[in-house]
Design a protein around this motif. Structure first.
Motif, PDB file in Angstrom:
ATOM      1  N   ARG A 186       0.836  -1.200   0.000  1.00 52.84           N
ATOM      2  CA  ARG A 186       0.000   0.000   0.000  1.00 52.84           C
ATOM      3  C   ARG A 186       0.870   1.248   0.000  1.00 52.84           C
ATOM      4  O   ARG A 186       0.594   2.208  -0.718  1.00 52.84           O
ATOM      5  CB  ARG A 186      -0.936  -0.009   1.207  1.00 52.84           C
ATOM      6  N   ALA A 187       1.917   1.229   0.808  1.00 54.36           N
ATOM      7  CA  ALA A 187       2.833   2.368   0.852  1.00 54.36           C
ATOM      8  C   ALA A 187       3.500   2.573  -0.509  1.00 54.36           C
ATOM      9  O   ALA A 187       3.678   3.716  -0.963  1.00 54.36           O
ATOM     10  CB  ALA A 187       3.896   2.144   1.931  1.00 54.36           C
ATOM     11  N   ALA A 188       3.840   1.476  -1.183  1.00 55.68           N
ATOM     12  CA  ALA A 188       4.480   1.564  -2.501  1.00 55.68           C
ATOM     13  C   ALA A 188       3.531   2.182  -3.524  1.00 55.68           C
ATOM     14  O   ALA A 188       3.952   2.976  -4.381  1.00 55.68           O
ATOM     15  CB  ALA A 188       4.926   0.180  -2.961  1.00 55.68           C
ATOM     16  N   ALA A 189       2.251   1.823  -3.432  1.00 54.07           N
ATOM     17  CA  ALA A 189       1.256   2.371  -4.358  1.00 54.07           C
ATOM     18  C   ALA A 189       1.083   3.871  -4.140  1.00 54.07           C
ATOM     19  O   ALA A 189       1.035   4.657  -5.103  1.00 54.07           O
ATOM     20  CB  ALA A 189      -0.074   1.651  -4.180  1.00 54.07           C
ATOM     21  N   ILE A 190       1.006   4.283  -2.881  1.00 52.80           N
ATOM     22  CA  ILE A 190       0.854   5.709  -2.563  1.00 52.80           C
ATOM     23  C   ILE A 190       2.110   6.475  -2.976  1.00 52.80           C
ATOM     24  O   ILE A 190       2.038   7.557  -3.563  1.00 52.80           O
ATOM     25  CB  ILE A 190       0.588   5.894  -1.048  1.00 52.80           C
ATOM     26  N   ARG A 191       3.245   5.880  -2.682  1.00 51.77           N
ATOM     27  CA  ARG A 191       4.526   6.513  -3.026  1.00 51.77           C
ATOM     28  C   ARG A 191       4.654   6.681  -4.544  1.00 51.77           C
ATOM     29  O   ARG A 191       5.101   7.726  -5.027  1.00 51.77           O
ATOM     30  CB  ARG A 191       5.672   5.664  -2.480  1.00 51.77           C
ATOM     31  N   GLY A 192       4.246   5.653  -5.279  1.00 49.11           N
ATOM     32  CA  GLY A 192       4.331   5.710  -6.736  1.00 49.11           C
ATOM     33  C   GLY A 192       3.455   6.816  -7.312  1.00 49.11           C
ATOM     34  O   GLY A 192       3.851   7.501  -8.260  1.00 49.11           O
ATOM     35  N   PHE A 193       2.260   6.984  -6.726  1.00 47.07           N
ATOM     36  CA  PHE A 193       1.358   8.044  -7.193  1.00 47.07           C
ATOM     37  C   PHE A 193       1.958   9.408  -6.914  1.00 47.07           C
ATOM     38  O   PHE A 193       2.016  10.272  -7.811  1.00 47.07           O
ATOM     39  CB  PHE A 193      -0.005   7.910  -6.508  1.00 47.07           C
ATOM     40  N   TYR A 194       2.416   9.630  -5.675  1.00 48.19           N
ATOM     41  CA  TYR A 194       2.992  10.922  -5.305  1.00 48.19           C
ATOM     42  C   TYR A 194       4.253  11.229  -6.103  1.00 48.19           C
ATOM     43  O   TYR A 194       4.502  12.373  -6.482  1.00 48.19           O
ATOM     44  CB  TYR A 194       3.318  10.946  -3.814  1.00 48.19           C
ATOM     45  N   LYS A 195       5.053  10.208  -6.349  1.00 42.35           N
ATOM     46  CA  LYS A 195       6.305  10.417  -7.077  1.00 42.35           C
ATOM     47  C   LYS A 195       6.049  11.032  -8.440  1.00 42.35           C
ATOM     48  O   LYS A 195       6.827  11.869  -8.917  1.00 42.35           O
ATOM     49  CB  LYS A 195       7.046   9.080  -7.225  1.00 42.35           C
TER      50      LYS A 195
ATOM     51  N   GLU B  13       7.078  11.636   1.065  1.00 40.61           N
ATOM     52  CA  GLU B  13       7.381  11.235   2.441  1.00 40.61           C
ATOM     53  C   GLU B  13       6.128  10.919   3.261  1.00 40.61           C
ATOM     54  O   GLU B  13       6.217  10.310   4.328  1.00 40.61           O
ATOM     55  CB  GLU B  13       8.179  12.336   3.140  1.00 40.61           C
ATOM     56  N   LYS B  14       4.972  11.301   2.765  1.00 43.86           N
ATOM     57  CA  LYS B  14       3.713  11.019   3.470  1.00 43.86           C
ATOM     58  C   LYS B  14       3.266   9.568   3.296  1.00 43.86           C
ATOM     59  O   LYS B  14       2.387   9.096   4.029  1.00 43.86           O
ATOM     60  CB  LYS B  14       2.591  11.927   2.963  1.00 43.86           C
ATOM     61  N   ALA B  15       3.816   8.864   2.338  1.00 48.94           N
ATOM     62  CA  ALA B  15       3.309   7.551   1.932  1.00 48.94           C
ATOM     63  C   ALA B  15       3.221   6.541   3.073  1.00 48.94           C
ATOM     64  O   ALA B  15       2.185   5.900   3.265  1.00 48.94           O
ATOM     65  CB  ALA B  15       4.164   6.988   0.800  1.00 48.94           C
ATOM     66  N   ASP B  16       4.280   6.373   3.833  1.00 48.92           N
ATOM     67  CA  ASP B  16       4.303   5.355   4.888  1.00 48.92           C
ATOM     68  C   ASP B  16       3.235   5.620   5.944  1.00 48.92           C
ATOM     69  O   ASP B  16       2.537   4.683   6.383  1.00 48.92           O
ATOM     70  CB  ASP B  16       5.684   5.296   5.545  1.00 48.92           C
ATOM     71  N   ASN B  17       3.100   6.862   6.357  1.00 55.17           N
ATOM     72  CA  ASN B  17       2.114   7.205   7.375  1.00 55.17           C
ATOM     73  C   ASN B  17       0.693   7.010   6.859  1.00 55.17           C
ATOM     74  O   ASN B  17      -0.183   6.498   7.571  1.00 55.17           O
ATOM     75  CB  ASN B  17       2.314   8.653   7.832  1.00 55.17           C
ATOM     76  N   LEU B  18       0.466   7.386   5.605  1.00 48.44           N
ATOM     77  CA  LEU B  18      -0.867   7.211   5.021  1.00 48.44           C
ATOM     78  C   LEU B  18      -1.217   5.734   4.882  1.00 48.44           C
ATOM     79  O   LEU B  18      -2.364   5.335   5.067  1.00 48.44           O
ATOM     80  CB  LEU B  18      -0.933   7.894   3.655  1.00 48.44           C
ATOM     81  N   ALA B  19      -0.212   4.910   4.552  1.00 48.45           N
ATOM     82  CA  ALA B  19      -0.451   3.475   4.409  1.00 48.45           C
ATOM     83  C   ALA B  19      -0.862   2.856   5.745  1.00 48.45           C
ATOM     84  O   ALA B  19      -1.684   1.926   5.776  1.00 48.45           O
ATOM     85  CB  ALA B  19       0.807   2.792   3.885  1.00 48.45           C
ATOM     86  N   LYS B  20      -0.315   3.353   6.822  1.00 52.66           N
ATOM     87  CA  LYS B  20      -0.695   2.851   8.156  1.00 52.66           C
ATOM     88  C   LYS B  20      -2.146   3.205   8.471  1.00 52.66           C
ATOM     89  O   LYS B  20      -2.882   2.415   9.082  1.00 52.66           O
ATOM     90  CB  LYS B  20       0.241   3.434   9.223  1.00 52.66           C
TER      91      LYS B  20
ATOM     92  N   LYS C 156     -10.649   1.917   3.096  1.00 54.23           N
ATOM     93  CA  LYS C 156      -9.931   3.149   3.411  1.00 54.23           C
ATOM     94  C   LYS C 156      -8.904   3.475   2.329  1.00 54.23           C
ATOM     95  O   LYS C 156      -8.712   4.636   1.974  1.00 54.23           O
ATOM     96  CB  LYS C 156      -9.229   3.017   4.770  1.00 54.23           C
ATOM     97  N   MET C 157      -8.266   2.448   1.797  1.00 55.17           N
ATOM     98  CA  MET C 157      -7.275   2.659   0.739  1.00 55.17           C
ATOM     99  C   MET C 157      -7.957   3.180  -0.526  1.00 55.17           C
ATOM    100  O   MET C 157      -7.448   4.089  -1.196  1.00 55.17           O
ATOM    101  CB  MET C 157      -6.550   1.348   0.448  1.00 55.17           C
ATOM    102  N   ALA C 158      -9.132   2.617  -0.829  1.00 55.79           N
ATOM    103  CA  ALA C 158      -9.880   3.070  -2.005  1.00 55.79           C
ATOM    104  C   ALA C 158     -10.307   4.522  -1.832  1.00 55.79           C
ATOM    105  O   ALA C 158     -10.208   5.327  -2.772  1.00 55.79           O
ATOM    106  CB  ALA C 158     -11.097   2.186  -2.235  1.00 55.79           C
ATOM    107  N   ALA C 159     -10.779   4.875  -0.633  1.00 59.56           N
ATOM    108  CA  ALA C 159     -11.202   6.254  -0.365  1.00 59.56           C
ATOM    109  C   ALA C 159     -10.026   7.218  -0.507  1.00 59.56           C
ATOM    110  O   ALA C 159     -10.172   8.324  -1.043  1.00 59.56           O
ATOM    111  CB  ALA C 159     -11.796   6.344   1.033  1.00 59.56           C
ATOM    112  N   LEU C 160      -8.845   6.797  -0.041  1.00 54.42           N
ATOM    113  CA  LEU C 160      -7.658   7.626  -0.154  1.00 54.42           C
ATOM    114  C   LEU C 160      -7.305   7.880  -1.616  1.00 54.42           C
ATOM    115  O   LEU C 160      -7.053   9.028  -2.020  1.00 54.42           O
ATOM    116  CB  LEU C 160      -6.475   6.962   0.561  1.00 54.42           C
TER     117      LEU C 160
END
Length: 249
Positions: free
Chosen positions: A169-178, A186-193, A200-204
């Motif tokens: 999940r963190a990798a997916a968020i990180r990839g989008f932000y990148k 840098e927000k990716a890890d915290n958002l994944a938690k 919740k992941m879909a809503a994000l």
């Protein structure tokens, strides 16, 4: 992955049959309209969520690609049969968001369809023609079955071992932000938690796509283009005939 979408040909035949029966029912009267309530994707019958084999969980792909083919493709291209979806809709951004929603792992078909309705109502406001077109799209969604939704989920989800879910999940968020907001990586890890469930992941991701609409790649619908070319040619031919008639006088 343990998941098999409905064959496209079968789903298309089901949709066309649904339209034919609905048109027939309309001719007979409202009381005689056919009931598709027990068919997934029709009426209130929900489409099943993407599923993985035991020990695995569906997660948004780390290199997700959100693609929209416009309003004409909503309902499996049935807008063309109904004479709508010609392009340039005032609410086209809502159609793009709808396509992206179907490709967001864990998003339900119902939430995506309702999201389109809310978006189009906001965009159209008091514009009667705009509302008429959007209502036609919404009606087609109710008769579209599950195939487009299944295809979107199949494209957006990957089955991951439960022990690696948070990392994926963190990798997916990180990839989008990148790609779309490098300063936020840098927000990716915290958002994944915080996004500790599929819902919740879909809503994000729906929030991210809404915030960064350029993340949706808008492509030309080849079927709609062919249909429009045919219509334009027919108009040109008719116009030529009219000119010839006028020249005779």
């Amino acid at each position: 992955s343990g998941y098999t979408p409905v064959p496209r040909k079968t789903a298309t035949m089901m949709r066309y049959l649904a339209i034919a029966l609905c048109l027939f029912g309309t001719a007979l009267g409202q009381d005689d309209m056919p009931d598709f309530g027990n068919m997934p994707g029709f009426g209130d019958k929900p489409c099943p969520n993407f599923r993985c084999s035991s020990g695995y969980t569906p997660v948004q792909k780390s290199r997700s690609k959100f693609v929209s083919k416009g309003c004409s493709k909503m309902g499996g291209g049935m807008m063309m049969m109904a004479g709508g979806g010609g392009g340039g809709e005032k609410y086209s951004m809502c159609c793009d968001m709808w396509h992206a929603c179907y490709q967001t792992c864990g998003a339900s078909k119902k939430s995506c369809d309702e999201g389109f309705k809310t978006c189009s109502e906001r965009v159209c406001g008091g514009d009667g023609e705009c509302k008429k077109g959007a209502d036609m799209n919404s009606m087609m969604l109710g008769m579209g079955g599950c195939n487009l939704y299944d295809q979107g989920q199949y494209a957006g989800c990957e089955c991951t071992k439960k022990s690696s879910v948070e990392e994926k999940r963190a990798a997916a968020i990180r990839g989008f932000y990148k790609k779309w907001s490098p300063e936020s990586v840098e927000k990716a890890d915290n958002l994944a938690k915080k996004a500790d469930s599929n819902g919740k992941m879909a809503a994000l991701f729906r929030k991210l796509v809404t915030k960064y609409p350029k993340s949706i790649k808008v492509e030309v619908d080849d079927e709609m283009k062919m249909y429009q070319d045919m219509m334009n040619k027919a108009k040109d031919d008719k116009g030529g005939d009219d000119s010839d008639e006028h020249d005779e006088f």
